[in-house]
Design a protein around this motif. Structure first.
Motif, PDB file in Angstrom:
ATOM      1  N   LEU A 238     -12.158 -16.126 -25.599  1.00 38.65           N
ATOM      2  CA  LEU A 238     -11.630 -14.917 -24.950  1.00 38.65           C
ATOM      3  C   LEU A 238     -12.012 -14.865 -23.476  1.00 38.65           C
ATOM      4  CD1 LEU A 238     -12.212 -12.174 -27.680  1.00 38.65           C
ATOM      5  CD2 LEU A 238     -10.020 -12.732 -26.605  1.00 38.65           C
ATOM      6  N   ILE A 239     -13.210 -15.332 -23.163  1.00 40.93           N
ATOM      7  CA  ILE A 239     -13.654 -15.359 -21.765  1.00 40.93           C
ATOM      8  C   ILE A 239     -13.014 -16.524 -21.017  1.00 40.93           C
ATOM      9  CG2 ILE A 239     -15.665 -15.609 -20.253  1.00 40.93           C
ATOM     10  CD1 ILE A 239     -17.331 -14.299 -22.508  1.00 40.93           C
ATOM     11  N   GLY A 240     -13.065 -17.695 -21.614  1.00 35.20           N
ATOM     12  CA  GLY A 240     -12.603 -18.894 -20.925  1.00 35.20           C
ATOM     13  C   GLY A 240     -11.117 -18.936 -20.665  1.00 35.20           C
ATOM     14  N   VAL A 241     -10.324 -18.314 -21.523  1.00 40.04           N
ATOM     15  CA  VAL A 241      -8.873 -18.404 -21.408  1.00 40.04           C
ATOM     16  C   VAL A 241      -8.359 -17.829 -20.087  1.00 40.04           C
ATOM     17  CG1 VAL A 241      -8.290 -16.183 -22.470  1.00 40.04           C
ATOM     18  CG2 VAL A 241      -6.767 -18.150 -22.786  1.00 40.04           C
ATOM     19  N   HIS A 242      -9.132 -16.955 -19.444  1.00 40.58           N
ATOM     20  CA  HIS A 242      -8.701 -16.355 -18.183  1.00 40.58           C
ATOM     21  C   HIS A 242      -8.767 -17.344 -17.018  1.00 40.58           C
ATOM     22  CE1 HIS A 242      -8.329 -12.361 -19.935  1.00 40.58           C
ATOM     23  NE2 HIS A 242      -9.505 -12.524 -20.507  1.00 40.58           N
ATOM     24  N   TRP A 243      -9.391 -18.484 -17.232  1.00 45.89           N
ATOM     25  CA  TRP A 243      -9.419 -19.543 -16.220  1.00 45.89           C
ATOM     26  C   TRP A 243      -8.477 -20.684 -16.587  1.00 45.89           C
ATOM     27  CZ3 TRP A 243     -13.472 -16.319 -17.009  1.00 45.89           C
ATOM     28  CH2 TRP A 243     -14.068 -15.767 -15.875  1.00 45.89           C
ATOM     29  N   GLY A 244      -7.508 -20.397 -17.426  1.00 47.32           N
ATOM     30  CA  GLY A 244      -6.495 -21.388 -17.758  1.00 47.32           C
ATOM     31  C   GLY A 244      -6.977 -22.370 -18.805  1.00 47.32           C
ATOM     32  N   VAL A 245      -6.269 -23.492 -18.913  1.00 47.17           N
ATOM     33  CA  VAL A 245      -6.543 -24.435 -19.979  1.00 47.17           C
ATOM     34  C   VAL A 245      -7.928 -25.072 -19.838  1.00 47.17           C
ATOM     35  CG1 VAL A 245      -5.464 -26.411 -18.798  1.00 47.17           C
ATOM     36  CG2 VAL A 245      -5.559 -26.364 -21.293  1.00 47.17           C
ATOM     37  N   MET A 246      -8.365 -25.328 -18.606  1.00 45.37           N
ATOM     38  CA  MET A 246      -9.695 -25.915 -18.439  1.00 45.37           C
ATOM     39  C   MET A 246     -10.793 -24.885 -18.722  1.00 45.37           C
ATOM     40  SD  MET A 246      -9.038 -28.986 -18.045  1.00 45.37           S
ATOM     41  CE  MET A 246     -10.752 -29.518 -17.899  1.00 45.37           C
ATOM     42  N   GLY A 247     -10.493 -23.610 -18.540  1.00 43.24           N
ATOM     43  CA  GLY A 247     -11.452 -22.578 -18.945  1.00 43.24           C
ATOM     44  C   GLY A 247     -11.616 -22.549 -20.454  1.00 43.24           C
ATOM     45  N   LEU A 248     -10.509 -22.790 -21.172  1.00 37.74           N
ATOM     46  CA  LEU A 248     -10.568 -22.865 -22.632  1.00 37.74           C
ATOM     47  C   LEU A 248     -11.388 -24.079 -23.064  1.00 37.74           C
ATOM     48  CD1 LEU A 248      -9.280 -20.990 -24.749  1.00 37.74           C
ATOM     49  CD2 LEU A 248      -7.456 -22.674 -25.001  1.00 37.74           C
ATOM     50  N   VAL A 249     -11.218 -25.178 -22.341  1.00 35.36           N
ATOM     51  CA  VAL A 249     -12.007 -26.381 -22.637  1.00 35.36           C
ATOM     52  C   VAL A 249     -13.484 -26.120 -22.365  1.00 35.36           C
ATOM     53  CG1 VAL A 249     -12.433 -28.772 -21.947  1.00 35.36           C
ATOM     54  CG2 VAL A 249     -10.082 -27.959 -22.212  1.00 35.36           C
TER      55      VAL A 249
ATOM     56  N   TYR B 241      -2.564 -28.143 -24.331  1.00 38.03           N
ATOM     57  CA  TYR B 241      -3.876 -27.941 -24.967  1.00 38.03           C
ATOM     58  C   TYR B 241      -3.879 -28.370 -26.423  1.00 38.03           C
ATOM     59  CZ  TYR B 241      -7.947 -25.649 -26.939  1.00 38.03           C
ATOM     60  OH  TYR B 241      -9.117 -25.409 -27.612  1.00 38.03           O
ATOM     61  N   THR B 242      -2.902 -27.906 -27.202  1.00 39.13           N
ATOM     62  CA  THR B 242      -2.917 -28.194 -28.635  1.00 39.13           C
ATOM     63  C   THR B 242      -2.690 -29.681 -28.926  1.00 39.13           C
ATOM     64  OG1 THR B 242      -0.570 -27.573 -28.762  1.00 39.13           O
ATOM     65  CG2 THR B 242      -2.193 -25.878 -29.293  1.00 39.13           C
TER      66      THR B 242
ATOM     67  N   MET C  19       0.955 -36.304 -18.692  1.00 36.99           N
ATOM     68  CA  MET C  19      -0.189 -36.698 -17.878  1.00 36.99           C
ATOM     69  C   MET C  19      -1.090 -35.523 -17.497  1.00 36.99           C
ATOM     70  SD  MET C  19       0.045 -39.852 -18.052  1.00 36.99           S
ATOM     71  CE  MET C  19      -1.353 -40.292 -17.022  1.00 36.99           C
ATOM     72  N   GLU C  20      -0.560 -34.299 -17.555  1.00 35.56           N
ATOM     73  CA  GLU C  20      -1.418 -33.123 -17.331  1.00 35.56           C
ATOM     74  C   GLU C  20      -2.517 -33.011 -18.377  1.00 35.56           C
ATOM     75  OE1 GLU C  20       0.717 -29.302 -16.031  1.00 35.56           O
ATOM     76  OE2 GLU C  20       2.324 -30.519 -16.902  1.00 35.56           O
ATOM     77  N   ALA C  21      -2.351 -33.700 -19.498  1.00 34.22           N
ATOM     78  CA  ALA C  21      -3.337 -33.613 -20.581  1.00 34.22           C
ATOM     79  C   ALA C  21      -4.558 -34.489 -20.338  1.00 34.22           C
ATOM     80  CB  ALA C  21      -2.687 -34.005 -21.910  1.00 34.22           C
ATOM     81  N   VAL C  22      -4.524 -35.358 -19.324  1.00 30.65           N
ATOM     82  CA  VAL C  22      -5.620 -36.311 -19.119  1.00 30.65           C
ATOM     83  C   VAL C  22      -6.983 -35.625 -18.995  1.00 30.65           C
ATOM     84  CG1 VAL C  22      -6.585 -38.024 -17.529  1.00 30.65           C
ATOM     85  CG2 VAL C  22      -4.183 -38.163 -18.212  1.00 30.65           C
ATOM     86  N   PRO C  23      -7.163 -34.661 -18.088  1.00 31.32           N
ATOM     87  CA  PRO C  23      -8.495 -34.023 -18.011  1.00 31.32           C
ATOM     88  C   PRO C  23      -8.853 -33.235 -19.267  1.00 31.32           C
ATOM     89  CG  PRO C  23      -6.921 -32.865 -16.609  1.00 31.32           C
ATOM     90  CD  PRO C  23      -6.248 -34.120 -17.066  1.00 31.32           C
ATOM     91  N   VAL C  24      -7.858 -32.690 -19.941  1.00 32.27           N
ATOM     92  CA  VAL C  24      -8.122 -31.933 -21.175  1.00 32.27           C
ATOM     93  C   VAL C  24      -8.628 -32.877 -22.261  1.00 32.27           C
ATOM     94  CG1 VAL C  24      -7.163 -30.307 -22.841  1.00 32.27           C
ATOM     95  CG2 VAL C  24      -6.258 -30.372 -20.512  1.00 32.27           C
ATOM     96  N   VAL C  25      -7.953 -34.026 -22.422  1.00 31.96           N
ATOM     97  CA  VAL C  25      -8.388 -35.020 -23.403  1.00 31.96           C
ATOM     98  C   VAL C  25      -9.781 -35.531 -23.055  1.00 31.96           C
ATOM     99  CG1 VAL C  25      -7.948 -37.351 -24.260  1.00 31.96           C
ATOM    100  CG2 VAL C  25      -6.061 -35.720 -24.068  1.00 31.96           C
ATOM    101  N   HIS C  26     -10.012 -35.797 -21.780  1.00 27.77           N
ATOM    102  CA  HIS C  26     -11.319 -36.328 -21.346  1.00 27.77           C
ATOM    103  C   HIS C  26     -12.454 -35.397 -21.773  1.00 27.77           C
ATOM    104  CE1 HIS C  26     -14.363 -38.126 -18.709  1.00 27.77           C
ATOM    105  NE2 HIS C  26     -14.679 -36.884 -18.368  1.00 27.77           N
TER     106      HIS C  26
END
Length: 492
Positions: free
Chosen positions: A383-394, A257-258, A332-339
């Protein structure tokens, strides 16, 4: 109005335009070279040191970043926009900066054992005590920087910044090669700050004794206090996601994520701040003419978004080959996060353009209120999104940032004399052209045969650049020509 008055007004406008153009070239140009130099040094030092050194250093940065929000740069900004900035006011500001920074240094020194106990790393206390020396240099940087910015002299500032970045890079490399370990990361900023303090003082010729008689300087203190409040709220919102995720994610996912955030925020975090420094000084010159401030802000937004929109949407469209080339296969796990983060960054870019205009108009409370809104909306969403993992944070970015930006726009535009429709007109051409460009690049990517990732990225970036330029030429030619003429210092 008589012809001589009109001629004088036109001459002043031309002079300011030339000063702004020169300031942008010097401030941004040396910022780019300085960043390249710093990044090159950083990557070499990372290879020479180990993760434990950076872990210890990161523990100290939480304290440093927080206290640096209070180090008095807001007081210095007050001098830039103040009508009366004579020698007495300068000496008063110098006195305020010295008292404030020496107090912060002392606070950090005393708090060092508590921080070390919290992290259960005794060495953190030693690092923080030595890093307290940084506050000694701050008054000798902030005052001359304010004086040079008030005169729109960014050439000398730029040269000093470049030399100080070089000093920091050399110190970092020498320390790492000498086996200094984590102390390399402490010595480099001290060398950078010391060099910058000496260079700025010489460049601005700010040789003076401080004054501790603060009668008549209440406006500077109030202005600086309000700006510091806004910066603290900005610190809260900008660090909330990592602070929250750090307790719930494992180091691997937090790193995904970072690092994605670092990659997608390169434009807004590295290239927009120096432009905002120039913009603040220019707006301060125009603050008594709201129409002029509004026109200057609109033009600034148009130019910044002309570059930002294709950068972000192009990054979203090329996320897969970009991550493969820039970060390597293990990322490569960062691809959807970067997108998805790239698609959120236009909102952040527009948001950070508001503060210089409202601050320069003598209304720092507006940016403080905006930062307070962000400090409330974003942490709740994270705080809400983090419970769904990295894509929830996004996803939290898309849940909170539209509301944050909408409220900031509603507060700021009336203060700087800009209508909402005018702002939309300034952004729409580049946004629509960049969106169409991203669709073209995505379609082309689907048609490409399997090729090496570097070649794939080069083909997509080249095609995207040509498509964006062609779309602007066909459908927004007037804006494109005006922007080019502005950069070349031609026309209005």
């Amino acid at each position: 109005m008589s012809e001589p008055v009109l001629a004088t007004s036109e001459t002043q406008a031309t002079s300011l335009r030339q000063q702004v153009r020169s300031a942008v070239i010097w401030r941004s140009g040396t910022q780019i070279f300085g960043q390249l130099l710093t990044w090159a040094s950083t990557f070499i030092v990372i290879r020479l040191l180990g993760p434990s050194a950076y872990g210890l250093f990161a523990m100290t940065q939480v304290i440093l970043v927080l206290l640096n929000m209070l180090n008095g740069y807001g007081l210095a900004s007050a001098l830039i926009q103040r009508e009366d900035a004579g020698r007495h006011a300068q000496r008063q500001l110098f006195g305020m900066l010295i008292l404030l920074n020496f107090a912060l240094g002392g606070l950090q020194y005393l708090a060092a054992p508590a921080a070390a106990a919290y992290y259960r790393q005794p060495m953190v206390a030693d690092l923080l005590r030595v890093q307290a020396l940084l506050y000694i240099a701050t008054p000798f940087i902030a005052l001359p920087q304010a004086l040079l910015s008030r005169e729109m002299d960014f050439r000398r500032q730029a040269l000093v910044n470049f030399v100080s970045a070089l000093a920091g890079a050399i110190t970092a490399l020498a320390g790492a090669l000498a086996g200094m370990g984590v102390w390399t990361l402490v010595a480099a900023p001290i060398a950078l700050f010391a060099t910058r303090a000496i260079g700025m003082t010489i460049a601005a010729r700010s040789y003076m004794w401080p004054s501790f008689d603060f009668r008549g300087a209440g406006d500077i203190a109030r202005y600086g206090g309000v700006m510091a409040t806004g910066q603290i709220f900005w610190f809260a919102q900008s660090q909330a996601d990592v602070f929250i995720a750090g307790r719930l994610f494992d180091p691997h996912m937090l790193g995904i994520y970072t690092t994605s955030l670092f990659l997608t925020q390169i434009f807004v975090s590295k290239f927009v701040p120096p432009l905002n420094e120039v913009a603040f000084s220019a707006y301060a010159r125009l603050k008594d003419d709201k129409a002029a401030v509004g026109a200057a802000f609109t033009k600034s937004v148009r130019l910044v978004m002309l570059v930002a929109m294709p950068f972000y949407l192009g990054m979203a469209a090329t996320a897969e080959p970009l991550v493969a080339v820039a970060l390597g296969p293990k990322w490569m796990e960062a691809v959807p996060v970067v997108h998805w983060l790239a698609l959120a960054m236009p909102m952040m870019t527009l948001q950070v353009l508001f503060a210089p205009a409202s601050d320069a108009c003598g209304r720092p409370g507006i940016s403080a209120q905006n930062s307070m809104t962000g400090a409330l909306c974003l942490p709740i969403a994270f705080l809400i999104g983090v419970h769904w993992g990295v894509m929830g944070l996004v996803a939290a970015w898309f849940a909170a940032y539209p509301l944050y930006l909408a409220l900031s726009t509603w507060r700021t535009l009336p203060v700087i004399g800009v209508k909402f429709g005018t702002l939309v007109e300034a952004i729409a051409p580049s946004a629509l052209a960049a969106a169409a460009m991203a669709l073209i690049v995505t379609g082309l990517d689907a048609l490409l045969p399997p090729v090496p990732e570097l070649l794939r990225l080069a083909l997509l970036v080249g095609a995207g650049g040509l498509a964006y330029a062609a779309l602007l030429f066909l459908f927004a030619r007037r804006m494109l020509v005006d922007s080019i003429n502005l950069v070349r210092n031609r026309g209005a």
